[in-house]
Design a protein around this motif. Structure first.
Motif, PDB file in Angstrom:
ATOM      1  N   ALA A  18       1.333   6.707  -1.498  1.00  0.00           N
ATOM      2  CA  ALA A  18       0.342   5.783  -0.948  1.00  0.00           C
ATOM      3  C   ALA A  18       0.497   4.397  -1.567  1.00  0.00           C
ATOM      4  CB  ALA A  18      -1.066   6.324  -1.196  1.00  0.00           C
ATOM      5  N   ILE A  19       0.662   4.362  -2.867  1.00  0.00           N
ATOM      6  CA  ILE A  19       0.817   3.070  -3.546  1.00  0.00           C
ATOM      7  C   ILE A  19       2.064   2.337  -3.043  1.00  0.00           C
ATOM      8  CG2 ILE A  19       1.274   1.971  -5.789  1.00  0.00           C
ATOM      9  CD1 ILE A  19      -0.476   4.220  -7.034  1.00  0.00           C
ATOM     10  N   LEU A  20       3.156   3.080  -2.922  1.00  0.00           N
ATOM     11  CA  LEU A  20       4.386   2.466  -2.406  1.00  0.00           C
ATOM     12  C   LEU A  20       4.191   1.980  -0.974  1.00  0.00           C
ATOM     13  CD1 LEU A  20       7.071   4.851  -3.915  1.00  0.00           C
ATOM     14  CD2 LEU A  20       6.612   2.474  -4.539  1.00  0.00           C
ATOM     15  N   GLY A  21       3.387   2.715  -0.207  1.00  0.00           N
ATOM     16  CA  GLY A  21       3.099   2.286   1.152  1.00  0.00           C
ATOM     17  C   GLY A  21       2.414   0.934   1.143  1.00  0.00           C
ATOM     18  N   VAL A  22       1.359   0.824   0.343  1.00  0.00           N
ATOM     19  CA  VAL A  22       0.613  -0.428   0.276  1.00  0.00           C
ATOM     20  C   VAL A  22       1.531  -1.585  -0.135  1.00  0.00           C
ATOM     21  CG1 VAL A  22      -1.240  -1.657  -0.906  1.00  0.00           C
ATOM     22  CG2 VAL A  22      -1.548   0.728  -0.242  1.00  0.00           C
ATOM     23  N   THR A  23       2.301  -1.381  -1.183  1.00  0.00           N
ATOM     24  CA  THR A  23       3.129  -2.488  -1.676  1.00  0.00           C
ATOM     25  C   THR A  23       4.319  -2.780  -0.761  1.00  0.00           C
ATOM     26  OG1 THR A  23       4.313  -0.915  -3.087  1.00  0.00           O
ATOM     27  CG2 THR A  23       2.526  -2.150  -4.100  1.00  0.00           C
ATOM     28  N   ASN A  24       5.056  -1.741  -0.391  1.00  0.00           N
ATOM     29  CA  ASN A  24       6.266  -1.984   0.396  1.00  0.00           C
ATOM     30  C   ASN A  24       5.953  -2.545   1.778  1.00  0.00           C
ATOM     31  OD1 ASN A  24       7.616  -0.990  -1.767  1.00  0.00           O
ATOM     32  ND2 ASN A  24       8.053   1.016  -0.872  1.00  0.00           N
ATOM     33  N   TRP A  25       4.839  -2.130   2.348  1.00  0.00           N
ATOM     34  CA  TRP A  25       4.487  -2.626   3.667  1.00  0.00           C
ATOM     35  C   TRP A  25       4.260  -4.145   3.650  1.00  0.00           C
ATOM     36  CZ3 TRP A  25       5.322  -0.370   8.092  1.00  0.00           C
ATOM     37  CH2 TRP A  25       4.747  -0.890   9.249  1.00  0.00           C
ATOM     38  N   SER A  26       3.882  -4.620   2.487  1.00  0.00           N
ATOM     39  CA  SER A  26       3.662  -6.065   2.358  1.00  0.00           C
ATOM     40  C   SER A  26       4.897  -6.863   2.756  1.00  0.00           C
ATOM     41  CB  SER A  26       3.306  -6.425   0.916  1.00  0.00           C
ATOM     42  OG  SER A  26       2.265  -5.604   0.463  1.00  0.00           O
ATOM     43  N   TYR A  27       6.065  -6.271   2.542  1.00  0.00           N
ATOM     44  CA  TYR A  27       7.300  -6.969   2.918  1.00  0.00           C
ATOM     45  C   TYR A  27       7.316  -7.317   4.399  1.00  0.00           C
ATOM     46  CZ  TYR A  27       9.596  -6.384  -1.552  1.00  0.00           C
ATOM     47  OH  TYR A  27       9.925  -6.484  -2.868  1.00  0.00           O
ATOM     48  N   GLN A  28       6.522  -6.607   5.167  1.00  0.00           N
ATOM     49  CA  GLN A  28       6.546  -6.831   6.604  1.00  0.00           C
ATOM     50  C   GLN A  28       5.625  -7.966   7.038  1.00  0.00           C
ATOM     51  OE1 GLN A  28       7.605  -4.175   9.231  1.00  0.00           O
ATOM     52  NE2 GLN A  28       8.260  -2.529   7.887  1.00  0.00           N
ATOM     53  N   TRP A  29       4.691  -8.328   6.203  1.00  0.00           N
ATOM     54  CA  TRP A  29       3.730  -9.340   6.686  1.00  0.00           C
ATOM     55  C   TRP A  29       3.413 -10.426   5.675  1.00  0.00           C
ATOM     56  CZ3 TRP A  29      -0.702 -10.017   3.883  1.00  0.00           C
ATOM     57  CH2 TRP A  29      -1.016  -8.985   2.986  1.00  0.00           C
ATOM     58  N   PHE A  30       3.552 -10.115   4.399  1.00  0.00           N
ATOM     59  CA  PHE A  30       3.065 -11.040   3.383  1.00  0.00           C
ATOM     60  C   PHE A  30       3.951 -12.273   3.225  1.00  0.00           C
ATOM     61  CE2 PHE A  30       2.779 -12.178  -1.274  1.00  0.00           C
ATOM     62  CZ  PHE A  30       1.625 -12.932  -1.123  1.00  0.00           C
ATOM     63  N   ASN A  31       3.313 -13.424   3.336  1.00  0.00           N
ATOM     64  CA  ASN A  31       4.016 -14.689   3.152  1.00  0.00           C
ATOM     65  C   ASN A  31       3.512 -15.345   1.866  1.00  0.00           C
ATOM     66  OD1 ASN A  31       5.104 -17.212   3.222  1.00  0.00           O
ATOM     67  ND2 ASN A  31       3.883 -17.919   4.972  1.00  0.00           N
ATOM     68  N   PRO A  32       4.334 -15.297   0.804  1.00  0.00           N
ATOM     69  CA  PRO A  32       3.857 -15.742  -0.514  1.00  0.00           C
ATOM     70  C   PRO A  32       3.492 -17.224  -0.549  1.00  0.00           C
ATOM     71  CG  PRO A  32       6.011 -14.693  -0.654  1.00  0.00           C
ATOM     72  CD  PRO A  32       5.735 -14.893   0.779  1.00  0.00           C
ATOM     73  N   SER A  33       3.972 -17.968   0.429  1.00  0.00           N
ATOM     74  CA  SER A  33       3.592 -19.382   0.427  1.00  0.00           C
ATOM     75  C   SER A  33       2.437 -19.643   1.395  1.00  0.00           C
ATOM     76  CB  SER A  33       4.809 -20.249   0.766  1.00  0.00           C
ATOM     77  OG  SER A  33       5.538 -19.709   1.826  1.00  0.00           O
ATOM     78  N   GLY A  34       1.762 -18.577   1.785  1.00  0.00           N
ATOM     79  CA  GLY A  34       0.588 -18.739   2.661  1.00  0.00           C
ATOM     80  C   GLY A  34      -0.696 -18.900   1.848  1.00  0.00           C
ATOM     81  N   GLU A  35      -1.815 -18.549   2.461  1.00  0.00           N
ATOM     82  CA  GLU A  35      -3.124 -18.777   1.811  1.00  0.00           C
ATOM     83  C   GLU A  35      -3.315 -17.950   0.543  1.00  0.00           C
ATOM     84  OE1 GLU A  35      -6.677 -18.468   4.031  1.00  0.00           O
ATOM     85  OE2 GLU A  35      -5.965 -19.756   5.651  1.00  0.00           O
ATOM     86  N   ILE A  36      -2.942 -16.695   0.642  1.00  0.00           N
ATOM     87  CA  ILE A  36      -3.156 -15.819  -0.507  1.00  0.00           C
ATOM     88  C   ILE A  36      -1.937 -15.865  -1.422  1.00  0.00           C
ATOM     89  CG2 ILE A  36      -3.842 -13.493  -1.170  1.00  0.00           C
ATOM     90  CD1 ILE A  36      -4.228 -13.063   1.934  1.00  0.00           C
ATOM     91  N   SER A  37      -2.144 -16.003  -2.706  1.00  0.00           N
ATOM     92  CA  SER A  37      -1.006 -15.999  -3.632  1.00  0.00           C
ATOM     93  C   SER A  37      -0.617 -14.565  -3.963  1.00  0.00           C
ATOM     94  CB  SER A  37      -1.384 -16.714  -4.926  1.00  0.00           C
ATOM     95  OG  SER A  37      -2.251 -15.872  -5.686  1.00  0.00           O
ATOM     96  N   ALA A  38       0.584 -14.411  -4.478  1.00  0.00           N
ATOM     97  CA  ALA A  38       1.070 -13.070  -4.827  1.00  0.00           C
ATOM     98  C   ALA A  38       0.192 -12.461  -5.927  1.00  0.00           C
ATOM     99  CB  ALA A  38       2.520 -13.131  -5.268  1.00  0.00           C
ATOM    100  N   ASP A  39      -0.149 -13.248  -6.912  1.00  0.00           N
ATOM    101  CA  ASP A  39      -1.019 -12.765  -8.001  1.00  0.00           C
ATOM    102  C   ASP A  39      -2.329 -12.206  -7.450  1.00  0.00           C
ATOM    103  OD1 ASP A  39       0.748 -13.404  -9.930  1.00  0.00           O
ATOM    104  OD2 ASP A  39      -0.309 -15.202 -10.660  1.00  0.00           O
ATOM    105  N   ARG A  40      -2.899 -12.991  -6.605  1.00  0.00           N
ATOM    106  CA  ARG A  40      -4.176 -12.624  -5.994  1.00  0.00           C
ATOM    107  C   ARG A  40      -4.042 -11.305  -5.226  1.00  0.00           C
ATOM    108  NH1 ARG A  40      -8.050 -14.574  -2.542  1.00  0.00           N
ATOM    109  NH2 ARG A  40      -9.581 -12.875  -2.604  1.00  0.00           N
ATOM    110  N   LEU A  41      -2.984 -11.207  -4.404  1.00  0.00           N
ATOM    111  CA  LEU A  41      -2.794  -9.999  -3.609  1.00  0.00           C
ATOM    112  C   LEU A  41      -2.627  -8.786  -4.520  1.00  0.00           C
ATOM    113  CD1 LEU A  41      -2.467  -8.797  -0.755  1.00  0.00           C
ATOM    114  CD2 LEU A  41      -0.003  -9.112  -0.982  1.00  0.00           C
ATOM    115  N   ALA A  42      -1.897  -8.971  -5.592  1.00  0.00           N
ATOM    116  CA  ALA A  42      -1.674  -7.861  -6.523  1.00  0.00           C
ATOM    117  C   ALA A  42      -3.017  -7.392  -7.097  1.00  0.00           C
ATOM    118  CB  ALA A  42      -0.734  -8.302  -7.641  1.00  0.00           C
ATOM    119  N   ARG A  43      -3.887  -8.343  -7.455  1.00  0.00           N
ATOM    120  CA  ARG A  43      -5.187  -7.955  -8.016  1.00  0.00           C
ATOM    121  C   ARG A  43      -6.062  -7.231  -6.998  1.00  0.00           C
ATOM    122  NH1 ARG A  43      -7.275 -12.751  -9.305  1.00  0.00           N
ATOM    123  NH2 ARG A  43      -5.201 -13.733  -9.474  1.00  0.00           N
ATOM    124  N   VAL A  44      -6.041  -7.742  -5.758  1.00  0.00           N
ATOM    125  CA  VAL A  44      -6.834  -7.084  -4.705  1.00  0.00           C
ATOM    126  C   VAL A  44      -6.343  -5.649  -4.494  1.00  0.00           C
ATOM    127  CG1 VAL A  44      -7.382  -7.104  -2.246  1.00  0.00           C
ATOM    128  CG2 VAL A  44      -7.413  -9.240  -3.539  1.00  0.00           C
TER     129      VAL A  44
END
Lengths: 185, 185, 185, 185
Positions: A149-175
């Motif tokens: 499940a954890i790998l699902g949450v993190t790896n799936w981010s590769y499909q949508w997460f844009n580190p230069s968008g509104e949310i920072s990587a640090d922030r996403l990791a904490r959430v």
DNA sequence: TATGAATGAGCATTCATTCAT
DNA sequence: AATGAATGAATGCTCATTCAT
């Protein structure tokens, strides 16, 4: 030159996919000829394998660092989640290639990469088990499934997460850590 | 015939990948000739689009049923998680093709499918928002990110979950709901 | 078309050699495209195998006719020598390809062709043995070696004999028979 | 070094054929690089020419020795047959390359080698003519054709004769001489 | 409805050769 | 005397697609 080829290839494989990227595409971007490519790599597949191995080896090494420090298992898990998410910002294209193109490795190479991938997962699972034993996590958890499940949450981010968008990587990791530790209810 | 082609293609695309499956492969499996394929589909890409649309439309329809029933948002979320996991058992190959091969759609078609995918995600997000408003979920949550996390957990299952293995789909759905609702601590 | 490709290929293989003849060369001579070639043959090697099999099968069939008629062994041998020499006039190019390019067959195909070649040789050997038993030939001969010698004399002709030159094929066959029967002393 | 390259090349050309052996193959066997090859030979074809010339020059020289000694023509012929057969044991690979790969010489070189080959054949023919004049051989023989026949018998041996098998080279030479002198009847 | 022949553009790979060092 | 990087042309083969029948 060898590294130039590798780096450009990662970008092209990410954008167009492995099968859709021709050797011609790669060498044209670099202004060299096909012969040059084959001077450094014996095949297109070997290049892909090279990319895979670099990526997973680097990940395993950094996982090892986390695993061996003196923190609680909860803290270790938090660090691993951060490691994976922050990696998107630093090595996004490599990661996308890694998650999408493994199918194109030949049998032997695929097996080797799979073994390393599973090692990463098993290490994650071990941290969860350890945390349960130490009463840091609920005792009724199934470590194997939770790891997936954890790998699902993190790896799936590769499909949508844009580190230069509104949310920072640090922030996403904490959430994500908060979600996994405490749930949404 | 048209449906035969589609069903066989799904299986082949899942096993070998879209690019690696030739029209020849498809028609050979069915014992017909290439002409037949082009009588029913105008191109290989159109067949892929057809597969995508069927899959996402079916998912949206079933999501709609969940959304419109009279349950709590928590219960709705639970049902959606179950719906996605159980789908692996019922339509695993379609799902794998759906998650892996979207890149091969032409621009226009990709846009259309993306719109429908996002509709599914937005609906999920809406249920979370609604649940927060109803005090079913923590008020500090960010519904958008949580939606991505949930999709990560469920969609990633397509990569490893074997419904005929030790864990049943029902069981996995319950474990995942529990994780998302209550966390691991 | 399939036969056109085969016939033209024989001529090209004879003139330039198998390795030195490209599929491009073949299809260009015919005014068609590479696709057409691969519609009829699955590989260049399969075409070569096709040529080999036709050639040796035809030879074996004609050998059989000779073998089964009611003549003396001496007469049979004479007819076989004539058959081989006259073949140069009729199927010279095929023969040259047959004798020179067997090395390019894949292992399985090479084995099959070799088996047929050896069958031809063994049949020749049998006629000699029979002739010895019937007191037509000297009793101290070793049929195996003699068979190789006869094949040497005839097959080597493919390297130099020009049937439209001064000596006719009939004539050459008679000279060779005389040499083999009576020697030069 | 130059000779090392030549000797290894002969073995590789014999085993795999000229076209199928790459410069890479050759230098790899020797543990040197391509540059080294081109330091000693200006082209792959030149290496082949070198092999051809050594072979035929050696043969011509030894033929000369036989030709000039004081024996009868019959004895000379016998010695030439032995020379050719025994050569298989001593220089088999060179001979195979010589008989099979002449086609890959460029026009000028091919012409030169052909001239030497023909010289060998003409010398053989001369011995036969001489023998007829001396009443050692039948007077109605056609020396040219007989020469070709003898070369057929001997050269074809390169295709099948294994000097370390049951029959020794000496023995084979004697059997062949007997066949040519006395025939089989 | 379906076939079979043909196309043409593209692909991964090979290889003899060059040349600055 | 030998290397290593690079070239460029060619090769066997694949494949989505077309089209007359």
């Amino acid at each position: 030159m060898k590294n130039d080829i590798k780096q450009k290839s990662i970008l092209l494989f990410e954008k167009k996919g492995f099968s859709e990227t021709s050797i011609q595409d790669i060498v044209e971007t670099l202004g060299v000829t096909k012969g040059t490519f084959y001077y450094y790599f014996t095949s297109k597949e070997q290049l892909l394998m090279d990319i895979h191995v670099s990526y997973i080896d680097d990940l395993l090494e950094r996982q090892e660092t986390v695993r061996l420090n003196q923190l609680s298992n909860r803290k270790k898990l938090e660090e691993l989640i951060a490691l994976l998410i922050i990696d998107i910002a630093n090595h996004g294209p490599s990661g996308k290639v890694f998650f999408r193109e493994m199918r194109h490795l030949c049998e032997d190479n695929a097996r080797e990469v799979k073994r390393k991938r599973e090692k990463f997962r098993k290490n994650l699972e071990a941290i969860i088990s350890e945390g349960i034993a130490q009463n840091e996590f609920k005792k009724e958890l199934e470590p194997g499934i939770i790891a997936f499940a954890i790998l699902g949450v993190t790896n799936w981010s590769y499909q949508w997460f844009n580190p230069s968008g509104e949310i920072s990587a640090d922030r996403l990791a904490r959430v994500y850590s908060d979600l996994i530790f405490n749930g949404i209810v």
